[in-house]
Write a protein that holds these residues in place. Structure first.
Motif, PDB file in Angstrom:
ATOM      1  N   ASP A 186      82.534  37.727 154.491  1.00 45.75           N
ATOM      2  CA  ASP A 186      82.541  39.009 155.174  1.00 45.75           C
ATOM      3  C   ASP A 186      83.965  39.669 154.946  1.00 45.75           C
ATOM      4  OD1 ASP A 186      79.992  39.090 155.691  1.00 45.75           O
ATOM      5  OD2 ASP A 186      79.986  39.377 157.925  1.00 45.75           O
ATOM      6  N   LEU A 187      85.012  38.927 155.203  1.00 48.78           N
ATOM      7  CA  LEU A 187      86.367  39.116 155.301  1.00 48.78           C
ATOM      8  C   LEU A 187      86.853  39.453 153.583  1.00 48.78           C
ATOM      9  CD1 LEU A 187      88.477  36.788 157.453  1.00 48.78           C
ATOM     10  CD2 LEU A 187      87.699  39.135 157.861  1.00 48.78           C
TER      11      LEU A 187
ATOM     12  N   PHE B  84      80.415  45.872 158.844  1.00 45.17           N
ATOM     13  CA  PHE B  84      79.877  44.591 158.825  1.00 45.17           C
ATOM     14  C   PHE B  84      79.389  44.054 160.149  1.00 45.17           C
ATOM     15  CE2 PHE B  84      82.633  44.584 155.409  1.00 45.17           C
ATOM     16  CZ  PHE B  84      81.967  43.935 154.538  1.00 45.17           C
ATOM     17  N   SER B  86      79.335  41.214 161.405  1.00 53.48           N
ATOM     18  CA  SER B  86      80.260  40.543 161.888  1.00 53.48           C
ATOM     19  C   SER B  86      81.703  41.050 162.301  1.00 53.48           C
ATOM     20  CB  SER B  86      80.812  39.360 161.133  1.00 53.48           C
ATOM     21  OG  SER B  86      81.394  39.705 159.971  1.00 53.48           O
ATOM     22  N   ALA B  88      83.921  41.714 160.408  1.00 53.94           N
ATOM     23  CA  ALA B  88      85.148  41.296 159.562  1.00 53.94           C
ATOM     24  C   ALA B  88      86.317  42.032 159.683  1.00 53.94           C
ATOM     25  CB  ALA B  88      84.755  41.638 158.091  1.00 53.94           C
ATOM     26  N   LEU B  89      86.770  41.947 160.838  1.00 54.39           N
ATOM     27  CA  LEU B  89      88.243  42.455 160.957  1.00 54.39           C
ATOM     28  C   LEU B  89      89.168  41.054 160.723  1.00 54.39           C
ATOM     29  CD1 LEU B  89      87.797  44.100 164.752  1.00 54.39           C
ATOM     30  CD2 LEU B  89      87.786  45.288 162.489  1.00 54.39           C
TER      31      LEU B  89
END
Lengths: 293, 390
Positions: A186-187, B84, B86, B88-89
């Motif tokens: 995701d990142l 997202f 999650s 996604a930070l």
């Protein structure tokens, strides 16, 4: 303290005893022995010894042979560590990006770890041989002068450094690959949407910061392994030519088993142990600070 | 308030090596509309969202924003924002840096981003100042201005979710793509956050696609819902349309979670007969005598009557057990005829009347009942069952 509590403690002690005894006999006692020897002038085979205080430690800084050995070790570390860390990082990123052939490359780079180093060192010796080695054959084919890689004092340490990089690269690459695999997909997607969908931007925004703990670990492991380089020296150069490749562990070995100077060898061993312990403590404290942030 | 843009998807196909993830999707989302994409996990709803964002390649079809194709553009060039599940930070950066990241990456060069050159160049300094202002404004809007100097690990789930929203908002996107942004919150927070989210979307007016597998969530906040199964769209409609007229059994089942009663038409026919004195019994507009397949009704459209005083003919059932749900309860029963399990919504104070093993008569509202082809019939033709729906 009631009866059950006492009972629990007795059982606990009994259960811990075998492992505790082994620890004491195999680790603590020898360490204490080495520490004590380092304060004496004991020579192997001699009937007695005298306490000489820190004289052996002073010798580490005054004896020209040992000083040269320390300097060689530092030089070797400076040559091998940065190269094997950054090259491994680059390789890991390339291998990860390469889909099907990735595992093939991974295996190839990992081979030096699985092979017996003494055998591989012999192979290097053959390859680098001044008269019939293939490296020199290649050099002369392209019109260069032959190089006596391992017997020329100017090139011997650098040659060992190249072999050192070769030896450690695959292991570091594997560690970086494992680190890359744990980065949240995701990142990368978030980075792509934020405008960093590849190259330097993505590396600085996601990959490098996310690999920080792995990089720290790899750095410490690599430093320790470089400082304790022994096998290639023992097999390929024997510290020569004229001490040009003498490194700290090899000096230790020579002092202990060639000159039987147990006192100096023990002082070296203690100094080395302290240094490695220091590195490990730095790693652990950095790691925990990173984890808490 | 952003200038809302509309979205048009035509014949969108996503194919991975051997599997089809999306089988030719067509739909339109009006400017400023809030549309949920609802379906079970693995139905391709996340893939659809990622395809629109440009994160997964599409095989065929086109995606147009305000009539302009965005196929082939890089994700950052599509003016879409993505939240997202999650979040996604970036874990190593403060919230401030996380919010600024999309602006920093697109508006500053690699030199401008670096600590040294970024301070030397007057242009980079100007851009950084403007980014700083926009971060402050966005943080204020989401009420996270007190958290800007913390890292994501030091935030609660709800706070992280807001930061993720902020990072999406700050780009002032044409399209807002949300991939189950509420799934990682606990139940109480989820309900509050979803109304906050909807209020925020109304305020900024951005066209929004919201992926979820929770039908209650989709029903609660959407203008329209797209229901997907197996990479295909089964139905598109307002929450009310979907509730009153589900296109097929899968959709009906999915929207009636946790329970939908599905009874073979033959059993119903045998229990009720085909006509009363008033005329043919009709379910979903069709005479019962002509119905093949199954009839489906929700627990809230069923009632229980005692065996000794059934006012009307109904399905004979035996009580299995009851689940207390506050003011109401779910009564689990089985048809005496063929053991089909059914659920009836009763007042919770009536639980005592229906101990386990007691027999009774189940009635259901014929007007709120749907008829579908048999369970094993091909569900891929909504037209067929669509006609049967009341």
């Amino acid at each position: 303290m009631n009866a059950t509590e006492r009972q629990r403690r007795r059982v606990g002690t009994a259960l811990a005893l075998p492992a505790g005894t082994l620890l004491a006999v195999l680790l603590l006692l020898p360490s204490i022995g080495v520490l004590s020897f380092s304060l004496t002038d004991y020579q192997f085979g001699m009937p007695g010894f005298d306490w000489v205080g820190l004289a052996n430690y002073a010798k580490l800084f005054t004896d020209p042979d040992i000083r040269r050995s320390l300097f060689n070790t530092l030089l070797y570390v400076v040559m091998v560590a940065p190269l094997s860390i950054f090259a491994a990082l680059a390789l890991a990123i390339l291998i990860e990006g390469e889909g099907r052939l990735g595992s093939v490359f991974q295996t190839i780079y990992f081979l030096p770890i699985t092979a017996t180093l003494v055998a591989m060192a012999t192979a290097w010796e053959v390859a680098l041989h001044p008269t019939f080695g293939m490296v020199n054959a290649a050099l002369s084919a392209f019109g260069f002068a032959k190089v006596r890689f391992l017997s020329d004092p100017d090139t011997a340490l650098a040659t060992l450094a190249v072999i050192g990089v070769w030896k450690i690269l695959g292991y570091n690459t594997l560690l970086f690959l494992a680190g890359l695999a744990t980065i949240d997909r995701d990142l990368y997607e978030a980075a792509a949407i934020d405008g960093a969908d590849g190259g330097w931007g993505r590396f600085t925004l996601v990959t490098w910061p996310q690999l920080a703990p792995v990089t720290l670990f790899v750095t410490v492991i690599t430093l320790i392994r470089c400082f304790s380089e022994f096998e290639t020296v023992a097999v390929l150069t024997n510290g020569g030519p004229s001490g040009a490749t003498d490194m700290i562990l090899f000096t230790l070995y020579q002092q202990a088993f060639r000159y039987f100077d147990i006192g100096v060898a023990s002082a070296l061993a203690v100094a080395f142990l302290l240094f490695v312990a220091l590195l490990s403590i730095v790693q652990v404290s950095l790691f925990e600070r990173g984890g808490a942030a | 308030m952003v200038q809302a843009k509309d979205l048009e998807i035509e014949g969108l196909v996503c194919r991975y090596a051997t599997t089809m993830a999306l089988h030719g999707l067509d739909f339109r989302v009006a400017a400023g509309e809030f549309v949920s994409i609802l379906g079970p996990s693995g139905c391709g709803k996340s893939t659809l969202l990622r395809a629109i964002a440009g994160l997964v390649p599409t095989t065929e079809g086109s995606i147009r924003v305000e009539g302009k194709s965005i196929d082939g553009l890089r994700p950052s060039e599509r003016a879409v924002a993505f939240v997202f599940q999650s979040y996604a930070l970036y874990p190593h950066m403060t919230c401030r840096a996380n919010l600024a990241a999309p602006l920093v990456m697109t508006e500053l060069s690699a030199f401008g981003r670096s600590a040294v050159f970024g301070r030397l160049s007057p242009r980079a300094r100007r851009v950084q100042a403007s980014i700083g202002e926009r971060v402050a404004a966005t943080a204020k809007q989401l009420e996270i201005d007190g958290l800007l100097d913390r890292r994501p690990a030091a935030l609660s789930g709800g706070q992280r979710q807001r930061v993720a929203l902020g990072r999406a908002l700050i780009r002032e996107p044409d399209l807002f793509l949300l991939d189950e942004p509420l799934a990682n919150l606990d139940a109480a927070l989820r309900n509050r956050t979803r109304s906050d989210l909807r209020a925020l979307q109304r305020r900024i007016g951005a066209t929004t696609l919201f992926v979820t597998h929770d039908q209650a969530e989709a029903m609660a906040i959407s203008d329209r819902i797209i229901v997907m199964f197996d990479g295909r769209i089964r139905q598109i409609g307002t929450p009310d349309e979907l509730y009153r007229a589900p296109a097929d059994l899968d959709v009906a089942r999915f929207l009636s979670q946790p329970h939908l009663n599905v009874v073979p038409a033959e059993i119903v026919r045998r229990a009720l007969g085909e006509r009363t004195r008033a005329g043919d019994i009709r379910i979903g507009g069709r005479p019962l005598s002509a119905i093949e397949g199954v009839v489906a009704f929700r627990p809230e459209h069923a009632t229980m009557a005692r065996l000794d005083e059934p006012a009307l003919p109904g399905l004979r059932v035996r009580v299995d057990h009851a689940e207390h749900g506050g003011s109401e309860a779910n009564l689990f029963v089985r048809l005496v005829a063929d053991d089909t399990p059914c659920v009836v919504r009763i007042a919770s104070r009536a639980i005592a009347d229906w101990p386990s093993g007691r027999e009774g008569v189940l009635h259901f509202e014929l007007d709120a009942t749907h008829v579908f082809p048999g369970e094993h019939a091909d569900m891929g033709e909504p037209g067929l069952s669509g006609r049967a729906v009341a």
